[in-house]
Write an enzyme that holds these catalytic residues in place. Structure first.
Site, PDB file in Angstrom:
ATOM      1  N   CYS A 142      33.134  27.151  65.459  1.00 32.32           N
ATOM      2  CA  CYS A 142      33.738  27.569  64.189  1.00 32.32           C
ATOM      3  C   CYS A 142      33.933  29.082  64.111  1.00 32.32           C
ATOM      4  O   CYS A 142      34.711  29.636  64.862  1.00 32.32           O
ATOM      5  CB  CYS A 142      32.931  27.028  63.014  1.00 32.32           C
ATOM      6  SG  CYS A 142      33.904  26.997  61.477  1.00 32.32           S
ATOM      7  N   HIS A 235      33.177  21.510  63.026  1.00 34.39           N
ATOM      8  CA  HIS A 235      31.721  21.386  62.928  1.00 34.39           C
ATOM      9  C   HIS A 235      31.277  19.975  63.334  1.00 34.39           C
ATOM     10  O   HIS A 235      30.810  19.200  62.496  1.00 34.39           O
ATOM     11  CB  HIS A 235      31.252  21.667  61.500  1.00 34.39           C
ATOM     12  CG  HIS A 235      31.170  23.107  61.155  1.00 34.39           C
ATOM     13  ND1 HIS A 235      30.188  23.943  61.653  1.00 34.39           N
ATOM     14  CD2 HIS A 235      31.961  23.879  60.364  1.00 34.39           C
ATOM     15  CE1 HIS A 235      30.367  25.172  61.169  1.00 34.39           C
ATOM     16  NE2 HIS A 235      31.426  25.166  60.398  1.00 34.39           N
ATOM     17  N   GLU A 237      28.669  19.116  64.641  1.00 35.26           N
ATOM     18  CA  GLU A 237      27.222  18.966  64.448  1.00 35.26           C
ATOM     19  C   GLU A 237      26.854  18.552  63.033  1.00 35.26           C
ATOM     20  O   GLU A 237      25.698  18.158  62.781  1.00 35.26           O
ATOM     21  CB  GLU A 237      26.519  20.289  64.801  1.00 35.26           C
ATOM     22  CG  GLU A 237      26.536  21.357  63.718  1.00 35.26           C
ATOM     23  CD  GLU A 237      27.834  22.134  63.615  1.00 35.26           C
ATOM     24  OE1 GLU A 237      27.914  23.066  62.787  1.00 35.26           O
ATOM     25  OE2 GLU A 237      28.785  21.810  64.364  1.00 35.26           O
TER      26      GLU A 237
END
Length: 310
Positions: A142, A235, A237
């Site tokens: 990011c 993102h 994660e």
């Protein structure tokens, strides 16, 4: 094989409850094997939450990975106990003479801040530059992608007028790319950023291969041909509730955020969202560890004799 983390790191209990295979440092020391040395530069405010998210994805590999947490500076954190930082994180000066198999640099909530106004910008530039000689493969996530594009390719900061927030459909552009091996032709991934990545700028001013993109988000996965660097603009994660937590946080702060797209059922924030990107997130990190780190890195890190295909 598991990831190897300190015995008392909060992630130990969290991940064990999820039946994720981890190994504490005390047990790992009894094994005669060289684990991969992975450095993790955590720029997110909520350090422990971010640790859990990334360690969860890194655990899904047959490789033993030794994690070293790195902080950018000594400033007091508003969201993480100082005892946690002092116990589990090292400073750059502690490791600058070492070599690592892999490095992950997380995002940061700095989408509207000029690079020169970021208090730790000079230190981040130093670390990104250092990694070219001391790390086999680096993954930028990011905001870290935007920072790396500036440091490595001198690209200026591009900012969206409105925040990109939601879960979006992406498509594979390079069917035979090993970073996306096993991916479906189209897949979902969350984004939460002001950073913009104009595709024509990437194509005209960098040597990066664009491996996956979206008509809405732009490039999602990019990499150098030698596998030394991977760039993830979203993102993967994120937990199922992370976008919701950000939305309600901003709502409470009076920012009047837009509802994350394609996220809440029926676009209703009162309904519980579900993660629809988890399988590809696990696969992305497994592929990176296997093909960009393990297959490339030397057994003896001091030699820096990388196995790069011509």
């Amino acid at each position: 094989m598991p990831i190897c983390i300190p015995d008392s790191l909060p992630a130990v209990d969290v991940l064990r409850k999820e039946n994720i295979f981890i190994m504490t440092s005390s047990r790992a020391n009894t094994q005669e094997i060289r684990p991969l040395k992975l450095l993790f530069l955590n720029l997110m405010p909520k350090k422990i939450e971010t640790e859990n998210q990334f360690l969860r994805l890194l655990s899904n590999s047959s490789l033993q990975v030794d994690i070293q947490l790195l902080r950018i500076d000594q400033r007091e954190s508003k969201n993480t106990p100082v005892e946690h930082l002092n116990s589990f994180y090292c400073d750059f000066d502690d490791i600058r003479e070492q070599n690592f198999d892999g490095l992950i640099i997380t995002g940061a909530p700095l989408g509207k801040v000029a690079f020169t106004d970021v208090v730790y910008w000079s230190k981040l530039v130093e670390i990104i530059t250092w990694a070219k000689e001391h790390v086999t493969s680096t993954m930028f996530v990011c905001w870290a992608v935007q920072a790396a594009l500036n440091v490595l390719y001198d690209l200026p900061k591009f900012t969206r007028s409105h925040k990109l927030s939601g879960v979006y459909q992406h498509q594979i552009l390079e069917p035979n790319a090993i970073l996306t091996r096993g991916f479906d032709d189209s897949f979902l991934a969350p984004h939460s950023r002001y950073a913009d990545f104009p595709i024509e700028k990437i194509k005209n001013y960098t040597d990066l291969l664009i491996l996956a993109d979206s008509d809405i988000t732009g490039p999602y996965l990019m990499a150098t041909a030698d596998k030394r660097m991977a760039f993830v603009t979203g993102h993967p994660e994120y937990d199922s509730f992370t976008l919701a937590n950000e939305y309600f946080r901003d709502l409470k702060a009076g920012i009047q955020p837009t509802i994350p797209e394609n996220y809440f059922p029926h676009n209703n924030p009162d309904l519980t969202p579900k993660a629809t990107w988890r399988s590809h997130a696990y696969l992305l990190f497994s592929n990176w560890l296997n093909y960009y780190v393990y297959q490339l890195t030397p057994f003896d890190l001091t030699t820096r004799n990388l196995t790069i295909d011509e």
